[in-house]
Design an enzyme around this catalytic site. Structure first.
Site, PDB file in Angstrom:
ATOM      1  CG  HIS A  60      -0.258   0.381   2.475  1.00  0.00           C
ATOM      2  ND1 HIS A  60       0.601  -0.489   3.123  1.00  0.00           N
ATOM      3  CD2 HIS A  60      -0.259   1.523   3.198  1.00  0.00           C
ATOM      4  CE1 HIS A  60       1.090   0.115   4.190  1.00  0.00           C
ATOM      5  NE2 HIS A  60       0.576   1.333   4.266  1.00  0.00           N
ATOM      6  CG  HIS A  75      -0.270   5.855   2.280  1.00  0.00           C
ATOM      7  ND1 HIS A  75      -1.628   5.634   2.375  1.00  0.00           N
ATOM      8  CD2 HIS A  75       0.306   5.209   3.320  1.00  0.00           C
ATOM      9  CE1 HIS A  75      -1.856   4.885   3.440  1.00  0.00           C
ATOM     10  NE2 HIS A  75      -0.704   4.609   4.032  1.00  0.00           N
TER      11      HIS A  75
END
Length: 152
Positions: A60, A75
């Site tokens: 992620h 992110h």
């Protein structure tokens, strides 16, 4: 090699200021200044050339060190670390040199949203204090690998 002067959109979508991200860790700029893209795509590409300094096991988040000294954090989503990698596929690894436009990771936007998370993709310059002329292009409809979203 000439120092990087700009970052291009790492995914297509609408660019919003970091202060509008629905997470106080990001919106307060405690990690650095940046933007988020309310995305249309499902593949994140390198916003510039650099070296992968971090690739989260969960897929992620990715860190990139740029030759101008900037440290970038990409992110994907808010609280997506709790998905433990489900729906994320890394396409790179720590220590790898990348060029602008290289695919870094793929993710399943529908799965992220089905689990109740925002899929906004955040870009932070974690050492933004070192770049007093840093400017972000908020409000733009960004085209992946084309639209300039940040200048140093």
């Amino acid at each position: 090699m000439e120092p990087v002067k700009e970052l291009t959109a790492y995914v297509s979508g609408s660019v919003i200021p970091i202060t509008e991200v629905n997470d106080p860790v990001f919106s307060s700029k405690s990690l650095g200044d940046g933007i988020a893209i309310r995305l249309e795509g499902q593949t994140i590409t390198a916003p510039c050339s650099g070296e992968i300094s971090m690739a989260a096991d969960t897929g992620h988040a990715i860190g990139i060190t740029v030759n101008n000294g900037a440290e970038l954090l990409l992110h994907i989503g808010i609280d997506t670390v709790s998905m433990n990698g489900e729906g994320f596929q890394l396409r790179t690894e720590e220590g790898k040199k990348v060029k602008q436009g290289d695919p870094l990771l793929k993710f399943d936007k529908a799965l992220i949203e089905a689990k109740g998370f925002s899929a906004d993709c955040i870009l932070i310059v974690t050492n933004s204090d070192d770049f007093p002329n840093l400017k972000f292009a908020c409000g733009a409809a960004a085209a992946q690998n084309e639209t300039v979203v940040c200048t140093f």
